[in-house]
Design an enzyme around this catalytic site. Structure first.
Site, mmCIF file in Angstrom:
data_model
loop_
_atom_site.group_PDB
_atom_site.id
_atom_site.type_symbol
_atom_site.label_atom_id
_atom_site.label_comp_id
_atom_site.label_asym_id
_atom_site.label_seq_id
_atom_site.Cartn_x
_atom_site.Cartn_y
_atom_site.Cartn_z
ATOM 1 N N HIS A 66 0.818 -1.209 0.000
ATOM 2 C CA HIS A 66 0.000 0.000 0.000
ATOM 3 C C HIS A 66 0.856 1.266 0.000
ATOM 4 C CE1 HIS A 66 -2.324 -3.006 2.610
ATOM 5 N NE2 HIS A 66 -2.908 -3.027 1.430
ATOM 6 N N HIS A 68 0.880 4.714 2.039
ATOM 7 C CA HIS A 68 0.348 5.311 3.260
ATOM 8 C C HIS A 68 0.457 6.832 3.207
ATOM 9 C CE1 HIS A 68 -0.084 1.683 6.100
ATOM 10 N NE2 HIS A 68 0.075 1.222 4.866
ATOM 11 N N HIS A 83 -3.624 4.127 5.211
ATOM 12 C CA HIS A 83 -3.558 4.134 3.751
ATOM 13 C C HIS A 83 -3.882 5.532 3.229
ATOM 14 C CE1 HIS A 83 -4.630 -0.445 3.518
ATOM 15 N NE2 HIS A 83 -3.548 -0.195 4.243
ATOM 16 N N HIS A 91 -11.759 0.352 2.083
ATOM 17 C CA HIS A 91 -10.648 -0.367 1.463
ATOM 18 C C HIS A 91 -11.152 -1.322 0.378
ATOM 19 C CE1 HIS A 91 -6.796 -2.464 1.220
ATOM 20 N NE2 HIS A 91 -7.436 -3.608 1.366
ATOM 21 N N HIS A 100 -9.119 2.796 -1.668
ATOM 22 C CA HIS A 100 -8.211 3.875 -1.308
ATOM 23 C C HIS A 100 -7.271 4.138 -2.488
ATOM 24 C CE1 HIS A 100 -8.513 2.110 3.061
ATOM 25 N NE2 HIS A 100 -9.609 2.779 2.718
ATOM 26 N N ASP A 103 -4.440 1.712 -2.229
ATOM 27 C CA ASP A 103 -4.695 0.266 -2.260
ATOM 28 C C ASP A 103 -4.081 -0.369 -3.509
ATOM 29 O OD1 ASP A 103 -6.080 0.351 0.095
ATOM 30 O OD2 ASP A 103 -8.080 0.313 -0.823
ATOM 31 N N HIS A 140 3.315 -5.218 4.027
ATOM 32 C CA HIS A 140 2.804 -5.804 5.271
ATOM 33 C C HIS A 140 3.200 -7.270 5.418
ATOM 34 C CE1 HIS A 140 0.108 -2.437 6.495
ATOM 35 N NE2 HIS A 140 0.258 -2.131 5.217
ATOM 36 N N ARG A 163 3.530 -4.107 9.770
ATOM 37 C CA ARG A 163 4.279 -3.399 8.729
ATOM 38 C C ARG A 163 5.729 -3.882 8.735
ATOM 39 N NH1 ARG A 163 1.636 2.700 9.516
ATOM 40 N NH2 ARG A 163 -0.516 1.939 9.685
#
Length: 208
Positions: A66, A68, A83, A91, A100, A103, A140, A163
């Site tokens: 993603h 952020h 995000h 999401h 997002h 995403d 992640h 993360r």
């Protein structure tokens, strides 16, 4: 007359001036020796961004991937915020209509821990007020479920877990030319037709 025609051409040329291409890069650092880099390139504000990903040292399998909202690494990946989601929606998967901006689904690490892939995205941009420059990529520990499960975090984060590695998106190439307002999806052929019409009428009027 030739001078006036030349001035007409110069004036209409501003209508077809193309955006200058932009490129960006993020160097990833994380826990347990995970490293990598991600490059982004976009020819203009109306074209997709092309993203190239290389990450080393991951556990084999899928990992949520993603953008952020914050390029803040003062507390490692934890300080990059959520995000990037300027539209305040739920999401989703990269190809969903509701998602997002950040995403980007999952990347897949092979048995050696290497995740290497490339793809285009029509939502992420390096231009304008929604540019992702200065924000952060995060990989992640777990799999992004695309908001399709009953887990409480599914519609927020895809329940992708902790993360593992992150990096701030910095400028790799940015033209010195001032950025032009985006044409907001206007077909690129339209300014060229306008320019041709201006030139045609200039020749006809000044030639009489």
């Amino acid at each position: 007359m030739k001078v006036l025609i030349a001035l007409a051409l110069l004036g209409c040329s501003s209508l077809v001036k193309a955006d200058q291409p932009k490129k960006a890069i993020a160097f990833l650092q994380g826990t347990s020796g995970v490293t990598g880099n991600i490059t982004l390139s976009q020819p203009s504000c109306t074209e997709p961004v092309f993203i190239e990903v290389t990450v080393f040292g991951l556990t084999p399998g899928k990992h949520g991937f993603h953008i952020h909202e914050k390029g803040d690494l003062n507390d490692g990946c934890a300080s990059t915020g959520g995000h990037y989601n300027p539209d305040k929606v739920t999401h989703g998967a990269p190809n969903d209509q509701v998602r997002h901006v950040g995403d980007l689904g999952n990347i897949v690490a092979d048995e050696n821990g290497l995740a290497k892939t490339s793809f285009s995205d029509t939502v992420v941009s390096l231009y304008g007020s929604r540019s992702v420059l200065g924000r952060a990529f995060v990989v992640h520990a777990g799999v992004d479920d695309f908001g399709k499960t009953n887990h409480p975090d599914s519609l927020k984060t895809g329940n992708a877990g902790g993360r593992v590695v992150c990096g701030v998106i910095g400028v790799l190439f940015l033209s010195d030319e001032p950025e032009q307002p985006c044409s907001s999806g206007t077909p690129t052929v339209l300014p060229a037709l306008i320019c041709l019409l201006i030139t045609f009428f200039a020749v006809r009027v000044l030639g009489n």
